[in-house]
Design an enzyme around this catalytic site. Structure first.
Site, PDB file in Angstrom:
ATOM      1  N   VAL A 129       1.758  -0.281   2.602  1.00  0.00           N
ATOM      2  CA  VAL A 129       1.671  -1.198   3.742  1.00  0.00           C
ATOM      3  C   VAL A 129       3.028  -1.837   4.023  1.00  0.00           C
ATOM      4  CG1 VAL A 129      -0.787  -1.709   3.479  1.00  0.00           C
ATOM      5  CG2 VAL A 129       0.906  -3.079   2.217  1.00  0.00           C
ATOM      6  N   ARG A 151       7.081  -0.170   4.133  1.00  0.00           N
ATOM      7  CA  ARG A 151       7.827   0.719   5.017  1.00  0.00           C
ATOM      8  C   ARG A 151       7.716   2.146   4.495  1.00  0.00           C
ATOM      9  NH1 ARG A 151       7.081  -2.432   8.130  1.00  0.00           N
ATOM     10  NH2 ARG A 151       8.488  -3.647   9.451  1.00  0.00           N
ATOM     11  N   ASP A 158      -0.427   3.227   5.860  1.00  0.00           N
ATOM     12  CA  ASP A 158      -0.344   2.566   7.161  1.00  0.00           C
ATOM     13  C   ASP A 158       1.010   2.797   7.803  1.00  0.00           C
ATOM     14  OD1 ASP A 158      -1.371   0.776   9.235  1.00  0.00           O
ATOM     15  OD2 ASP A 158       0.148  -0.644   8.516  1.00  0.00           O
ATOM     16  N   GLU A 197       8.122   7.352  12.440  1.00  0.00           N
ATOM     17  CA  GLU A 197       6.961   7.029  13.269  1.00  0.00           C
ATOM     18  C   GLU A 197       7.282   7.223  14.746  1.00  0.00           C
ATOM     19  OE1 GLU A 197       5.769   3.068  12.157  1.00  0.00           O
ATOM     20  OE2 GLU A 197       5.290   3.660  10.105  1.00  0.00           O
ATOM     21  N   HIS A 211       0.193   2.533  11.661  1.00  0.00           N
ATOM     22  CA  HIS A 211       0.943   1.274  11.556  1.00  0.00           C
ATOM     23  C   HIS A 211       0.212   0.154  12.299  1.00  0.00           C
ATOM     24  CE1 HIS A 211       5.286  -0.330  10.840  1.00  0.00           C
ATOM     25  NE2 HIS A 211       4.387  -1.298  10.704  1.00  0.00           N
ATOM     26  N   ALA A 270      -1.836  -4.422  10.310  1.00  0.00           N
ATOM     27  CA  ALA A 270      -1.502  -5.845  10.425  1.00  0.00           C
ATOM     28  C   ALA A 270      -2.044  -6.473  11.693  1.00  0.00           C
ATOM     29  CB  ALA A 270       0.017  -6.026  10.386  1.00  0.00           C
TER      30      ALA A 270
END
Length: 350
Positions: free
Chosen positions: A261, A263, A287, A292, A311, A314
């Site tokens: 969670v 990088r 995640d 990306e 991603h 959060a």
């Protein structure tokens, strides 16, 4: 020197409700904004806004003039490091930029500012705002691995009612948590409540609540053989890049769970795939990934024991409000000459 008032240019989408909240919490803040110059948000925390949004030449001039007249920026204009660099160089009165992301330091680094510019302007991040949601995703990942989610999904897809099989239990499991900031500490608290033993990686060695054992990051391979799961909440820096690689995965006890969670660059993805194939890793919940969005041809997509989250772990409806409250608190600290929260480290940029 203490300031009586602070002129803040709203450089990223922020609702009028939250503008009013900031000014109510800290009345010495004057928010400069023009909602017609900001892109509409498609969802909470959409600070880049609708990609179809454009400004006319006259609107762009007004936007830049507003930014260049402020003491502070709320957000990086258009989430664009080049736009950030332009403001820093055009606005000698600029003293502080609040970035929205927990990893906002990477955007500051990408702006390519000089040492003098970095020393003149304070940069802060949204770290801590995302701790609760990300810690819950991390717990979800560890639980999914312990309860053998991949096997359950595979059997369900085949309509197969198998014989009974053993599942893991978080109580008594050993979990290695990498990154003991706000996210990692919350992960440790949740795991401790489930009865897990938490090993935390720390360069400093200071005791941390809910962490049963501390290990220096250089010794990760030494403890890998004792853990049932690994949670990474590390930032992306030169020091953390590829930290979880072949040597680490080779040292793991079989059938471990990996959750990321932090990088994506912390994990060597080719080494992770090899560890999955060898049975060193039984399940990975990611995640974040190194690049990306994840390329369509990446083998991570189709691996039966990998869960990909884009991603988004959060993101909650409360994120914008929490960021506004964090900003208001930091504004008070700046005005009152007190230490600010989440100041970007100008060596590692996190």
């Amino acid at each position: 020197m203490t300031q009586k008032n602070l002129n803040v240019a709203v450089a990223t989408p922020l609702s009028e409700e939250l503008c009013a909240l900031i000014e109510r919490i800290e009345p010495r803040v004057r928010l400069l904004r023009d909602q017609t110059l900001l892109p509409p948000m498609r969802h909470p925390a959409d600070f880049a806004g609708d990609p179809s949004f454009t400004r006319s030449k006259e609107q762009q001039q007004r936007f830049e003039s507003m930014l260049d007249s402020a003491d502070v920026l709320y957000g990086i204009p258009d989430v664009d490091p080049i736009a950030l660099r332009r403001v820093v160089r055009s606005n000698p009165r600029l003293r502080w930029v609040q970035t929205m992301a927990a990893g906002g330091g990477s955007q500051v680094k990408a702006a390519g500012l000089t040492v003098e510019e970095l020393e003149r302007v304070v940069f802060t991040t949204g770290a801590g705002v995302h701790g609760g949601p990300l810690a819950e995703f991390a717990l979800f990942g560890v639980l999914a691995g312990a309860k053998r989610l991949p096997r359950l999904l595979e059997q369900q897809s085949r309509h197969e009612w198998s014989g009974r099989f053993e599942m893991g239990q978080l109580s008594g499991q050993v979990v290695l948590v990498l990154g003991l900031g706000g996210i990692g500490q919350e992960v440790a608290r949740l795991l401790s409540a489930f009865g897990s033993r938490v090993i935390g990686a720390s360069r400093h060695g200071a005791p941390i609540e809910f962490v049963d054992e501390l290990v220096h990051p250089s010794r990760l391979a030494e403890v890998a053989g004792r853990v049932d799961a690994v949670v990474s909440a590390l930032p992306g820096t030169a020091e953390t890049e590829g930290m979880l690689g072949r040597e680490f995965f080779a040292s793991l006890r079989p059938h471990a769970t990996i959750v990321n969670v932090g990088r994506g660059t912390v994990i060597d993805e080719s080494a992770l795939l090899a560890a999955l194939d060898k049975g060193k890793v039984a399940f990975a919940a990611l995640d974040v990934v190194a690049v990306e969005p994840l390329a369509a041809e990446s083998p991570l997509w189709d691996h039966p024991r990998v869960l990909i989250s884009p991603h988004t772990a959060a993101l909650t409806s409360a994120e914008d409000r929490r960021l506004a409250e964090l900003f208001a608190d930091n504004a008070t600290r700046l005005i009152d000459d007190r230490p600010m929260r989440n100041v970007v480290d100008l060596v590692d940029f996190y």
